[in-house]
Design a protein around this motif. Sequence first.
Motif, mmCIF file in Angstrom:
data_model
loop_
_atom_site.group_PDB
_atom_site.id
_atom_site.type_symbol
_atom_site.label_atom_id
_atom_site.label_comp_id
_atom_site.label_asym_id
_atom_site.label_seq_id
_atom_site.Cartn_x
_atom_site.Cartn_y
_atom_site.Cartn_z
ATOM 1 N N TRP A 182 24.701 14.171 -27.955
ATOM 2 C CA TRP A 182 24.329 15.523 -27.514
ATOM 3 C C TRP A 182 24.804 16.599 -28.475
ATOM 4 O O TRP A 182 24.195 17.679 -28.557
ATOM 5 N N THR A 183 25.854 16.328 -29.257
ATOM 6 C CA THR A 183 26.274 17.289 -30.280
ATOM 7 C C THR A 183 25.217 17.345 -31.380
ATOM 8 O O THR A 183 24.860 18.435 -31.861
ATOM 9 N N GLU A 196 19.082 9.439 -31.843
ATOM 10 C CA GLU A 196 19.193 8.015 -31.548
ATOM 11 C C GLU A 196 19.178 7.203 -32.838
ATOM 12 O O GLU A 196 19.978 6.282 -33.020
ATOM 13 N N GLN A 197 18.270 7.573 -33.749
ATOM 14 C CA GLN A 197 18.175 6.863 -35.036
ATOM 15 C C GLN A 197 19.451 7.055 -35.857
ATOM 16 O O GLN A 197 19.957 6.117 -36.471
ATOM 17 N N ARG A 198 19.981 8.281 -35.834
ATOM 18 C CA ARG A 198 21.198 8.593 -36.596
ATOM 19 C C ARG A 198 22.361 7.719 -36.115
ATOM 20 O O ARG A 198 23.223 7.323 -36.909
ATOM 21 N N LEU A 199 22.403 7.420 -34.812
ATOM 22 C CA LEU A 199 23.533 6.673 -34.246
ATOM 23 C C LEU A 199 23.324 5.158 -34.237
ATOM 24 O O LEU A 199 24.261 4.406 -33.956
ATOM 25 N N ILE A 210 31.268 11.707 -37.754
ATOM 26 C CA ILE A 210 30.148 12.661 -37.620
ATOM 27 C C ILE A 210 30.630 13.911 -36.879
ATOM 28 O O ILE A 210 30.403 15.039 -37.311
ATOM 29 N N LEU A 211 31.333 13.690 -35.763
ATOM 30 C CA LEU A 211 31.820 14.820 -34.953
ATOM 31 C C LEU A 211 32.744 15.711 -35.772
ATOM 32 O O LEU A 211 32.622 16.937 -35.753
ATOM 33 N N TYR A 219 37.444 14.422 -31.687
ATOM 34 C CA TYR A 219 37.161 13.758 -30.402
ATOM 35 C C TYR A 219 38.411 13.630 -29.537
ATOM 36 O O TYR A 219 38.345 13.722 -28.316
ATOM 37 N N ASN A 220 39.570 13.450 -30.198
ATOM 38 C CA ASN A 220 40.825 13.303 -29.450
ATOM 39 C C ASN A 220 41.123 14.521 -28.573
ATOM 40 O O ASN A 220 41.833 14.410 -27.586
ATOM 41 N N ASN A 221 40.574 15.680 -28.957
ATOM 42 C CA ASN A 221 40.849 16.896 -28.185
ATOM 43 C C ASN A 221 39.888 17.116 -27.020
ATOM 44 O O ASN A 221 40.023 18.088 -26.286
#
Length: 305
Positions: A182-183, A196-199, A210-211, A219-221
């Motif tokens: 969703w990001t 979807e393709q990117r992942l 990526i995030l 992501y840890n936050n």
Amino acid sequence: MLKVFSTLLTHIERPLYTSIMAKSKFEYVKSFEIEDKVLPNCWIVVRIDGQHFHKFSDKHKFEKPNDIRALKLMNKAAIRVMSEFKDISISYGQSDEYSFVLRKDTQLYNRRGSKIMTYINSLFTSSYVYYWKEYFEDKKLLYPPSFDSRIVLYPTDENIRDYLSWRQADCHINNLYNTTFWTLIQKGGLTNVEAEQRLCGTFSSDKNEILFTDFGINYNNEDEIYKKGTILLKKRITHPRSGKKRQVILPLHEDLIGNKFWALNSEILDIKSPEFYEWNGDLPKEILIQLHIYDENDEKMESNG
Ligand SMILES: Nc1nc2c(ncn2[C@@H]2O[C@H](COP(=O)(O)OP(=O)(O)OP(=O)(O)O)[C@@H](O)[C@H]2O)c(=O)[nH]1
Ligand SMILES: [Mg+2]
Ligand SMILES: [Mg+2]
């Protein structure tokens, strides 16, 4: 003989006579019912899961990837179930599912599987509907939701720990995927198909990358409730102001895969422990609100929650 007897009956007595006959004639159908007493000395897990919640969340415009109101409503319904059934020692929920673990020595409904499962399911479902407006004030419930349920038996303590670890690992994997997906769409402008393709074929480390690199998100936050799901435990707490003891169902969002959680909450696996166990840790925000001592402006309280 019966015929003579029946002619002697008055009009008022006739229905009673018919029902006695019905019992003897039709009673045999009762023998078709199957005995579903579950194996003794096993942990009993009842897991419920929302039916077609992909569609349900879409119709009710749940926020993506996580809608905090939806998760809190699930927790509220599960707390209702857990307060009703004293032999549930731990519950775990994430997304549209909840698992309720009954102590291995429970004699609830004489361990009749369908009684246990259907009562838990229907109380959960009715509570979900009953409390809906507390969480979605401005949003009408468009149609009655339903939940499936299953019963699974686990013979060893290791099995039940692994079961809960499996659900929490599932929560983590799905949440990392959904957060990145969703990001990419909401912040990266990708279409659903492009995201979807990117992942496709990526590992956890790639999604974290990526995030972080593309969107500056660590992501840890992310909120613990999204990453870890919700654990419900029965605890006796001390009121921070009055010092009085209280029994509460405590929502926790922490790791249950490692040994630390099981060392701190050893009563879960100990069948001799009392229903409510002493808790000396920090009190989550929900409990402070319940005790009417949560102040929105109080930063210190916030960091405890
Ligand atoms: N947007 C949003 N969707 C959610 C949230 N929680 C659950 N969902 C949706 O609920 C689905 C739950 O997954 P499943 O239980 O596997 O799928 P389902 O559509 O419920 O299908 P069945 O369980 O097989 O009936 C997710 O795929 C999401 O689409 C949320 O907080 N926000
Ligand atoms: Mg579902
Ligand atoms: Mg599900």
